[in-house]
Design an enzyme around this catalytic site. Sequence first.
Site, PDB file in Angstrom:
ATOM      1  CB  SER A 190      -2.358   9.636 -20.841  1.00  0.00           C
ATOM      2  OG  SER A 190      -1.873  10.952 -20.636  1.00  0.00           O
ATOM      3  NE  ARG A 219     -23.878   8.820  26.975  1.00  0.00           N
ATOM      4  CZ  ARG A 219     -24.390   7.563  27.331  1.00  0.00           C
ATOM      5  NH1 ARG A 219     -23.720   6.847  27.620  1.00  0.00           N
ATOM      6  NH2 ARG A 219     -25.802   7.761  28.037  1.00  0.00           N
TER       7      ARG A 219
END
Length: 384
Positions: free
Chosen positions: A269, A308
């Site tokens: 940390s 399509r």
Amino acid sequence: MSRGELFDPLYGGDRVAARLDDTAWVRALLAVEAALSRAAAAHGVVGDEQAARIEQAAAGLKIDPAELGRAAVEGGNPVIPLVRLLRAAAGEAGTSVHPGATSQDIMDTGLVLLVRSATEVVLDDLRGAADAAAALAAAHRDTPMIARTLGQQALPTTFGAVAAGWCAGLDRARGRLAEVTAALPVQFGGAAGTLAALHPHGFAVADGVADLLGLARQDVPWHTERTRIGELAAALGIAAGACAKPATDVVLLAATELGEVSESAPGDSSSMPHKRNPIAAITARAAARRAPGLVATLLAAMDHEHQRAAGAWHAEWETLTDLLRATGGAAARLRVSLAGLQVHPDAMAADLALTAAGATGPHHAGEIVDRILAGRPGPGQAGP
């Protein structure tokens, strides 16, 4: 989905991302065009010399993905400007480029090539994570710990049984993903999916392209029949979930109050030097959590209109490659977590003694481990 040098390594997606970048896309599309020319020549649709010239031009074509992307705006996909460039590079053979094909044939087949390439990495990391879980299961077959249900102490189990459960889920997810990926076929249907432009050679040319590229043959063109994409999305999502389960368990078991496991290279940390974060498991969870939304997008885009799709098809390209990055990242980071996982039996014993639930023995837990490990696929096998 983030991508690039800053975040891909953090989320474990760098190996997969390397197979899905813009250059890989261009190479895949050109490979499809070259294979199409060779397959067409095999059935007399184009001349052998023309096919050879096209293949040579495709191999030597230098394309800037940024320029191709700008040129793709007008037509809505990069195949249109790519074909123009390939025709120009092929000289007199340029008229034989792209015989009987439509842009979707090249895009879909190119995407399948990319999926196959990227999935090799994902499957490797899934196998590595499962192997690490199996090793933990074997080593701790009889290491007692408390099972927890609904967040509370339940009855005794063993850490081996817990790890064997992780292994089973990873193996199952890997097997399904391998099966779905291997079945992805070539796409070749022509302008409206009827193969009309190459009649009567359409199906033969399609099969030839598949064989040249090492893909499954199509049964019929699947321009707007997207169950294959849906199955792939689901398999990738399930694999991400299979990674998230053990990653979540590792995060919980590594909590300070439990301390039953820890990663071999925990993260620190910036403000609390006492912390030892299970960062590989944490980032595996982070990558996996991106998957469900991407899966949902692909499933929602299955309703392609007529012959399509207007938008649904276009939405697949980056969504699917992002999903591959997410699942691949989850598998890669989980593999790191499990391969170096340190187990602390003393802490497990102490937690086991906290309640009367730990008074009985972990009956049959070892048998569960034995059953799962005995049923694992061997080297080279996809899954159970």
